[in-house]
Design an enzyme around this catalytic site. Sequence first.
Site, PDB file in Angstrom:
ATOM      1  N   SER A  86      -9.375   2.007   3.046  1.00  0.00           N
ATOM      2  CA  SER A  86      -8.410   2.762   2.284  1.00  0.00           C
ATOM      3  C   SER A  86      -7.444   1.895   1.486  1.00  0.00           C
ATOM      4  O   SER A  86      -6.864   2.376   0.522  1.00  0.00           O
ATOM      5  CB  SER A  86      -7.603   3.650   3.235  1.00  0.00           C
ATOM      6  OG  SER A  86      -6.868   2.878   4.159  1.00  0.00           O
ATOM      7  N   LYS A 133       0.841  -1.204   0.000  1.00  0.00           N
ATOM      8  CA  LYS A 133       0.000   0.000   0.000  1.00  0.00           C
ATOM      9  C   LYS A 133       0.876   1.253   0.000  1.00  0.00           C
ATOM     10  O   LYS A 133       1.833   1.339   0.789  1.00  0.00           O
ATOM     11  CB  LYS A 133      -0.866  -0.036   1.263  1.00  0.00           C
ATOM     12  CG  LYS A 133      -1.818   1.158   1.424  1.00  0.00           C
ATOM     13  CD  LYS A 133      -2.649   0.995   2.706  1.00  0.00           C
ATOM     14  CE  LYS A 133      -3.699   2.083   2.848  1.00  0.00           C
ATOM     15  NZ  LYS A 133      -4.509   1.911   4.073  1.00  0.00           N
ATOM     16  N   SER A 188      -9.988  -0.276   7.259  1.00  0.00           N
ATOM     17  CA  SER A 188      -9.358  -0.154   5.944  1.00  0.00           C
ATOM     18  C   SER A 188      -8.664  -1.389   5.419  1.00  0.00           C
ATOM     19  O   SER A 188      -8.257  -1.425   4.265  1.00  0.00           O
ATOM     20  CB  SER A 188      -8.370   1.015   5.959  1.00  0.00           C
ATOM     21  OG  SER A 188      -9.060   2.214   6.177  1.00  0.00           O
TER      22      SER A 188
END
Lengths: 447, 447
Positions: free
Chosen positions: B159, B89, B183
């Site tokens: 997210s 990420k 997330s």
Amino acid sequence: MNDTPVQTTNYVADPGRIADLARHIREGELSPADLVRGCLDRIKVTEPAIKAWREVCVDTVVTEAEQRAKEVEGGIVCGPLHGIPVGIKDIIDVAGVPTRCNSLSRAGAAPATADAEIVSALRVAGALILGKTETTEFAYFNPSPARNPHNIEHTPGGSSSGSAAAVAAGTVPAALGTQTMASVNRPAAYCGIAAFKPSTRLFSTFGIEPLSTLYDTVGFYGWSVPDAAAVFDAVCPTHARPGWKELRDSPLTIVALQDPFIEEADDEIKQAVERVAERLAAASHAVEAKHSRVSFNQLYDLHLLTMEYEIGRIQRRLLDEPEGRVGIKLIEAIRRGNKIADSAYLDARRKLDEVRIEFFDAFRGVDAFLWPATPKTAPKGIAWTGEPKFISPWTALGGPVVTMPAGCAADGLPIGCLVTGAPGSDFRFGRIACRIAEAAEAHGTAS
Amino acid sequence: MNDTPVQTTNYVADPGRIADLARHIREGELSPADLVRGCLDRIKVTEPAIKAWREVCVDTVVTEAEQRAKEVEGGIVCGPLHGIPVGIKDIIDVAGVPTRCNSLSRAGAAPATADAEIVSALRVAGALILGKTETTEFAYFNPSPARNPHNIEHTPGGSSSGSAAAVAAGTVPAALGTQTMASVNRPAAYCGIAAFKPSTRLFSTFGIEPLSTLYDTVGFYGWSVPDAAAVFDAVCPTHARPGWKELRDSPLTIVALQDPFIEEADDEIKQAVERVAERLAAASHAVEAKHSRVSFNQLYDLHLLTMEYEIGRIQRRLLDEPEGRVGIKLIEAIRRGNKIADSAYLDARRKLDEVRIEFFDAFRGVDAFLWPATPKTAPKGIAWTGEPKFISPWTALGGPVVTMPAGCAADGLPIGCLVTGAPGSDFRFGRIACRIAEAAEAHGTAS
């Protein structure tokens, strides 16, 4: 503050035991505001010589102490450290205060906008932030101005020099340090106080200036082992408490670890650790001298390589600072670190994982290990913060490492004995270390 | 890459199970270089529509894969993820690559000089870093361009949108996300894959852009629960492994938790979780529906208050960015957070500690809880990353939270079932979650 050292050589004073102070506060017998004012008064007396504090948060801490006092009057106790003042090493963020890391490169630093997570956890437990304590530059070897309260001509050790000196001088009951190599346990040994360094990376390091994040670990200073353990307990995250069972009263199994590595310790220091072992045996604990199957010299080398690799990468931007803004020792470490290949670093981490498992597998069922904290007492002068090599292999092994005061040497300076345990055993280990300290002290080991 | 979405609506493909891939690599039957080239080929096919990858490290990953292949030929296996590609990420540092956090304020970011600690740990385990995956801005709500591989007209969630979409699209066997609210677990549910979010703050967050550090926790994506658990296992720090005992084969004790809070779930979703419970009971596990004594609504409120307080302080500097460089949702959260008083934050943390203890004390001996991951399947469009409220109370409770695929709804989109445990039980819980997934799947719950 006055820069002329006061002509006394011993500033050591017990600032009060945390369990007692906390109880007196809860029971309304001691006002947190009076406790804080006592700390501030003591700072006025000792600071001209000791120089342990980077910045004392006089206004905010008095206001907060008065708030804590009102809460007690209203029957509110925030947590186990309600009203207890704590010093914070100046590489750890406190909202509203600049984090200067004892570096010219941070001279113009803006105030931190947020507390480090460990500082928030202290506030949740009810603690008061008394101020920021001196550190070596970025927690590496460039010294701070702090001096050893037992003898101001000697170093208090590093990197958490101010935190250890502040507690030893009796200016605050507890303080935070950080350890990457030996930076919590060694200053405690030199200053004759206790420290609890939890398992490597047990706590969040958010808001703490990084050095080598494979090792960077927040640790806790107190006058005695129960003091240091009490601060740990108060902030220990929920996930690090499971599986803990009430300790039986049965004897502990303790290994006085032997390794060629510690032969360079002074006789006085070896004898002090032996004395601890004898007193523990006399208190009916099972104490045995045993050799390590893994080499502490190898552990030391693996730790140094991985640490310098990380310092090189993590702090590389400091190479861009104008000359003179960052100490040469740190710059050289960054340069050395950047010469280490990725593959050498990864191989060393893999080897460390193996060695760690081999070490603790060979000692299953052992409750604690004894080991000298340092080869010698605190060196003279403040330019050299002392030898970290007896401690860094334990940092690499990754378990909790407690420094227990173990008397004084002929030079009048303190000797520290390490009491160590297995990674992840922290919450139970706090109780083990307290039992060991009690047994050792009951028999007069600690002076 | 081509910006025109390809006219297909389902890009879902199993990228291969980690245990199988790792075994084939170790035994010389699969070259890591071929595996990586397979990922790169798949990315070419899916990426024009899915947009899961921020940056693919084509050159470095192929070189490293060839190195891993040579090592196997020489009899060397670095660790349990030897040769397994992983997506990272883009709020997590990978040395040599800028960390852009999907924010215009990071448009000119320099390459990171050091890996995040979790990325180093992956490399130690032998993993290959395939590239950086898309994220919402600073892991808050401003969406990324990534789309749901089950239907590109829907969000993959956030997210960690790119990481979940990358795994679901079959471009990589595993990926890292982070969870502050929901997330990690929500994107897994929306994308029909598995996720293992360990105990809150179990891992070092060094090198990860902070949002609210009381909660920020790295988590792991895989196609199946054993895949996600395998990545966790490979990087789990030593101190988080103690006290783990081999799981008995005896039945597990599982609570299908009830609370008024989850009444707003769609019937299909409630039924999917009930189906899991039935299948587990059919597999001889002890499954019981029980009510929580603590209010999930209260947990949600406490989580939101503490999170926004921290976002406000930790990211306050973003308020100084020129207008338009930071999304308005994040700016508003920072402003809201800064209006929350210190005392309200500290009180909420204290209350959370109490509630957490009360919750798990009431359920001692329970191996796992079942709970719907989301009230509905992935919303249409990519502007709204979906409802986090079913997950954030679990983030606040602090234990491991696994997302297990639990079939699809009538709209063809996946349903996720949460399988949760007590803080600190992670290492044992990985095995529990695998047993639960096996029992649920053996009976055909997961499609």
